[in-house]
Design a protein around this motif. Structure first.
Motif, PDB file in Angstrom:
ATOM      1  N   VAL A  97      -5.831  12.983  -0.523  1.00 22.88           N
ATOM      2  CA  VAL A  97      -5.381  12.068  -1.575  1.00 22.88           C
ATOM      3  C   VAL A  97      -6.596  11.645  -2.375  1.00 22.88           C
ATOM      4  O   VAL A  97      -7.650  11.343  -1.804  1.00 22.88           O
ATOM      5  CB  VAL A  97      -4.688  10.819  -0.976  1.00 22.88           C
ATOM      6  CG1 VAL A  97      -4.173   9.911  -2.095  1.00 22.88           C
ATOM      7  CG2 VAL A  97      -3.544  11.236  -0.066  1.00 22.88           C
ATOM      8  N   TYR A  98      -6.451  11.635  -3.699  1.00 24.25           N
ATOM      9  CA  TYR A  98      -7.598  11.388  -4.572  1.00 24.25           C
ATOM     10  C   TYR A  98      -7.325  10.215  -5.510  1.00 24.25           C
ATOM     11  O   TYR A  98      -6.178   9.929  -5.867  1.00 24.25           O
ATOM     12  CB  TYR A  98      -7.894  12.636  -5.406  1.00 24.25           C
ATOM     13  CG  TYR A  98      -8.156  13.865  -4.576  1.00 24.25           C
ATOM     14  CD1 TYR A  98      -9.416  14.134  -4.057  1.00 24.25           C
ATOM     15  CD2 TYR A  98      -7.129  14.760  -4.294  1.00 24.25           C
ATOM     16  CE1 TYR A  98      -9.658  15.257  -3.290  1.00 24.25           C
ATOM     17  CE2 TYR A  98      -7.353  15.897  -3.524  1.00 24.25           C
ATOM     18  CZ  TYR A  98      -8.624  16.135  -3.023  1.00 24.25           C
ATOM     19  OH  TYR A  98      -8.856  17.248  -2.256  1.00 24.25           O
ATOM     20  N   SER A  99      -8.386   9.578  -5.931  1.00 19.95           N
ATOM     21  CA  SER A  99      -8.270   8.527  -6.935  1.00 19.95           C
ATOM     22  C   SER A  99      -7.994   9.174  -8.290  1.00 19.95           C
ATOM     23  O   SER A  99      -8.183  10.373  -8.471  1.00 19.95           O
ATOM     24  CB  SER A  99      -9.551   7.697  -6.999  1.00 19.95           C
ATOM     25  OG  SER A  99     -10.601   8.452  -7.593  1.00 19.95           O
ATOM     26  N   SER A 100      -7.598   8.352  -9.235  1.00 16.93           N
ATOM     27  CA  SER A 100      -7.230   8.878 -10.548  1.00 16.93           C
ATOM     28  C   SER A 100      -8.412   9.503 -11.282  1.00 16.93           C
ATOM     29  O   SER A 100      -8.232  10.312 -12.195  1.00 16.93           O
ATOM     30  CB  SER A 100      -6.635   7.757 -11.409  1.00 16.93           C
ATOM     31  OG  SER A 100      -7.547   6.685 -11.528  1.00 16.93           O
ATOM     32  N   LYS A 129       2.871   7.723 -15.585  1.00 20.37           N
ATOM     33  CA  LYS A 129       3.096   6.338 -15.164  1.00 20.37           C
ATOM     34  C   LYS A 129       3.204   6.236 -13.648  1.00 20.37           C
ATOM     35  O   LYS A 129       2.820   5.211 -13.061  1.00 20.37           O
ATOM     36  CB  LYS A 129       4.381   5.804 -15.819  1.00 20.37           C
ATOM     37  CG  LYS A 129       4.677   4.347 -15.485  1.00 20.37           C
ATOM     38  CD  LYS A 129       5.949   3.876 -16.173  1.00 20.37           C
ATOM     39  CE  LYS A 129       7.179   4.479 -15.514  1.00 20.37           C
ATOM     40  NZ  LYS A 129       8.437   3.852 -15.983  1.00 20.37           N
ATOM     41  N   GLN A 130       3.716   7.270 -13.000  1.00 21.79           N
ATOM     42  CA  GLN A 130       3.895   7.228 -11.550  1.00 21.79           C
ATOM     43  C   GLN A 130       2.547   7.052 -10.863  1.00 21.79           C
ATOM     44  O   GLN A 130       1.588   7.762 -11.143  1.00 21.79           O
ATOM     45  CB  GLN A 130       4.592   8.502 -11.064  1.00 21.79           C
ATOM     46  CG  GLN A 130       4.954   8.464  -9.588  1.00 21.79           C
ATOM     47  CD  GLN A 130       5.879   9.606  -9.207  1.00 21.79           C
ATOM     48  OE1 GLN A 130       6.755   9.989  -9.974  1.00 21.79           O
ATOM     49  NE2 GLN A 130       5.695  10.166  -8.021  1.00 21.79           N
ATOM     50  N   ARG A 131       2.495   6.117  -9.921  1.00 22.52           N
ATOM     51  CA  ARG A 131       1.218   5.761  -9.295  1.00 22.52           C
ATOM     52  C   ARG A 131       0.956   6.490  -7.973  1.00 22.52           C
ATOM     53  O   ARG A 131      -0.186   6.582  -7.538  1.00 22.52           O
ATOM     54  CB  ARG A 131       1.178   4.254  -9.031  1.00 22.52           C
ATOM     55  CG  ARG A 131       1.256   3.380 -10.280  1.00 22.52           C
ATOM     56  CD  ARG A 131      -0.054   3.418 -11.058  1.00 22.52           C
ATOM     57  NE  ARG A 131      -0.025   4.412 -12.134  1.00 22.52           N
ATOM     58  CZ  ARG A 131      -1.063   4.676 -12.911  1.00 22.52           C
ATOM     59  NH1 ARG A 131      -2.207   4.054 -12.734  1.00 22.52           N
ATOM     60  NH2 ARG A 131      -0.966   5.584 -13.856  1.00 22.52           N
ATOM     61  N   ASN A 132       2.002   6.970  -7.326  1.00 24.82           N
ATOM     62  CA  ASN A 132       1.806   7.553  -5.995  1.00 24.82           C
ATOM     63  C   ASN A 132       2.375   8.968  -5.922  1.00 24.82           C
ATOM     64  O   ASN A 132       3.570   9.177  -6.108  1.00 24.82           O
ATOM     65  CB  ASN A 132       2.478   6.681  -4.933  1.00 24.82           C
ATOM     66  CG  ASN A 132       2.302   7.246  -3.538  1.00 24.82           C
ATOM     67  OD1 ASN A 132       1.290   7.870  -3.228  1.00 24.82           O
ATOM     68  ND2 ASN A 132       3.281   7.019  -2.685  1.00 24.82           N
ATOM     69  N   GLN A 178      -3.990   4.495  -8.518  1.00 29.87           N
ATOM     70  CA  GLN A 178      -3.148   5.682  -8.510  1.00 29.87           C
ATOM     71  C   GLN A 178      -3.639   6.656  -7.441  1.00 29.87           C
ATOM     72  O   GLN A 178      -4.823   6.974  -7.373  1.00 29.87           O
ATOM     73  CB  GLN A 178      -3.162   6.363  -9.888  1.00 29.87           C
ATOM     74  CG  GLN A 178      -2.172   7.493 -10.041  1.00 29.87           C
ATOM     75  CD  GLN A 178      -2.144   8.039 -11.465  1.00 29.87           C
ATOM     76  OE1 GLN A 178      -3.163   8.094 -12.140  1.00 29.87           O
ATOM     77  NE2 GLN A 178      -0.973   8.437 -11.935  1.00 29.87           N
ATOM     78  N   ASP A 179      -2.727   7.096  -6.583  1.00 32.58           N
ATOM     79  CA  ASP A 179      -3.030   8.102  -5.572  1.00 32.58           C
ATOM     80  C   ASP A 179      -2.511   9.449  -6.057  1.00 32.58           C
ATOM     81  O   ASP A 179      -1.290   9.622  -6.237  1.00 32.58           O
ATOM     82  CB  ASP A 179      -2.371   7.757  -4.235  1.00 32.58           C
ATOM     83  CG  ASP A 179      -3.104   6.652  -3.487  1.00 32.58           C
ATOM     84  OD1 ASP A 179      -4.159   6.210  -3.973  1.00 32.58           O
ATOM     85  OD2 ASP A 179      -2.614   6.243  -2.421  1.00 32.58           O
ATOM     86  N   PRO A 201       0.836  -1.210   0.000  1.00 31.11           N
ATOM     87  CA  PRO A 201       0.000   0.000   0.000  1.00 31.11           C
ATOM     88  C   PRO A 201       0.872   1.262   0.000  1.00 31.11           C
ATOM     89  O   PRO A 201       1.901   1.298   0.676  1.00 31.11           O
ATOM     90  CB  PRO A 201      -0.800  -0.132   1.306  1.00 31.11           C
ATOM     91  CG  PRO A 201       0.088  -0.945   2.201  1.00 31.11           C
ATOM     92  CD  PRO A 201       0.782  -1.920   1.294  1.00 31.11           C
ATOM     93  N   TYR A 202       0.461   2.246  -0.765  1.00 32.30           N
ATOM     94  CA  TYR A 202       1.257   3.449  -0.906  1.00 32.30           C
ATOM     95  C   TYR A 202       1.396   4.177   0.430  1.00 32.30           C
ATOM     96  O   TYR A 202       0.488   4.199   1.246  1.00 32.30           O
ATOM     97  CB  TYR A 202       0.614   4.401  -1.911  1.00 32.30           C
ATOM     98  CG  TYR A 202       0.410   3.806  -3.287  1.00 32.30           C
ATOM     99  CD1 TYR A 202       1.397   3.053  -3.896  1.00 32.30           C
ATOM    100  CD2 TYR A 202      -0.788   4.017  -3.980  1.00 32.30           C
ATOM    101  CE1 TYR A 202       1.209   2.516  -5.161  1.00 32.30           C
ATOM    102  CE2 TYR A 202      -0.981   3.488  -5.243  1.00 32.30           C
ATOM    103  CZ  TYR A 202       0.019   2.731  -5.833  1.00 32.30           C
ATOM    104  OH  TYR A 202      -0.172   2.208  -7.081  1.00 32.30           O
TER     105      TYR A 202
END
Length: 330
Positions: A232-235, A290-293, A198-199, A127-128
């Protein structure tokens, strides 16, 4: 109090100028001869033509002036070649700082507007977790590397009363990258990439400005601070809010795999270099998307600066789309 603001003709810089004027400061704005002054019409603004690539020219132009504060917000976010980022973001910063030091400018504070991109994908394992100041930067874009090099140079100077700010994705009126998303949604298409969660984090432009002026007043120097709205938000959250503010037009949502984005950005980079026109879809953009967090720790800014985000994403998007509509962008 005299303040010099670089990057004032850009997105964030214009709002810094507005706030400095509101505070009754004597505002000097660094510009190039070709810079647009569309949002810099207040007669109290004093313009100073500076070439960040030429230290001696800057020393000559600033030689008879005294600045209490400098906010360095100038920099390139899109370039055809990696070396252009370093020429603008790294060397330009070094030249400006060296000119100020050699002129023995009586600075109370030098605020450098950097970017969360200096860290790169340091916390991608699920988990991020929050990206923190003690994480070792791993920038995976030329932009991020050039900003990091500028930060490292500033941090090497014990005599410079600096504060470094590292905002996450900044949005608001006049901003053009997120505007492209709004324009696409208005045209009934929402494009996203990657199937892995993605966060995302965001910060409204006026909250960045808030942090800048808190940094000018802060007794502590030598600090580095990440900036977001604290959430923090979803994509999909950002695009959903834009969709709502546009009246919920019918929408085709396209989620593409990362490998397809790689092909698109590779082609965009190639075409950009062939034509000499910078494409929004380039190699740096690939690594950013591409970065997820992008979850970052803003507690140091809250503690040291007294930073308190005033604009959550819902309100910020509403104000932004409202401005785009009123000014004929949408």
């Amino acid at each position: 109090m005299n303040i010099l603001i670089t990057g004032a003709t850009g997105f964030i810089g214009g709002f810094i100028v507005d706030e400095a004027l509101n505070r009754g400061m004597q505002v000097w704005v660094a510009v190039r001869p070709t810079s647009s002054r569309k949002y810099l019409t207040d007669p109290r603004i004093q313009f100073l033509e500076l070439n960040l690539g030429n230290k001696e020219q800057m020393k000559e132009r600033m030689g008879n002036l005294k600045f209490d504060y400098v906010v360095h917000a100038a920099g390139a976010t899109k370039c055809l070649h990696a070396e252009d980022f370093f020429r603008s973001n790294t060397d330009g910063t070094k030249n400006l700082v060296q000119a100020l030091i050699e002129l023995q400018m009586p600075l109370k504070r030098f605020v450098f507007v950097s970017s969360l991109s200096v860290y790169g994908p340091v916390a991608e394992k699920q988990p991020y977790r929050e990206i923190c100041l003690n994480d070792k930067p791993q920038p995976n874009t030329a932009y991020g590397r050039s900003k990091l090099a500028a930060e490292q140079y500033i941090e090497s100077l014990s005599s410079l009363p600096y504060v470094i700010l590292q905002p996450t994705g900044v949005y608001g009126p006049r901003e053009r990258d997120y505007f492209m998303m709004a324009k696409s949604i208005k045209s009934h298409t929402d494009f996203s990439v990657g199937y892995k969660p993605q966060d995302l984090t965001f910060v409204y432009v006026l909250d960045v400005v808030q942090a800048i002026f808190l940094a000018l007043d802060c007794q502590k120097t030598g600090g580095k601070y990440m900036l977001s709205d604290g959430e923090v938000y979803s994509s999909r959250t950002f695009s959903d809010l834009i969709h709502r503010e546009l009246g919920k037009p019918w929408l085709l949502r396209i989620k593409a795999p990362i490998w397809l984005l790689r092909i698109i950005t590779f082609c965009g980079e190639y075409i950009g270099r062939m034509t000499g026109k910078i494409s929004a879809l380039n190699n740096d953009k690939y690594n950013i998307m591409k970065q997820r967090n992008w979850h970052c720790d803003i507690n140091p800014a809250i503690k040291d600066l007294g930073y308190k985000p005033k604009y959550q994403l819902d309100e910020g998007v509403r104000l932004t789309i409202k401005w785009y509509k009123e000014n004929g962008w949408l």
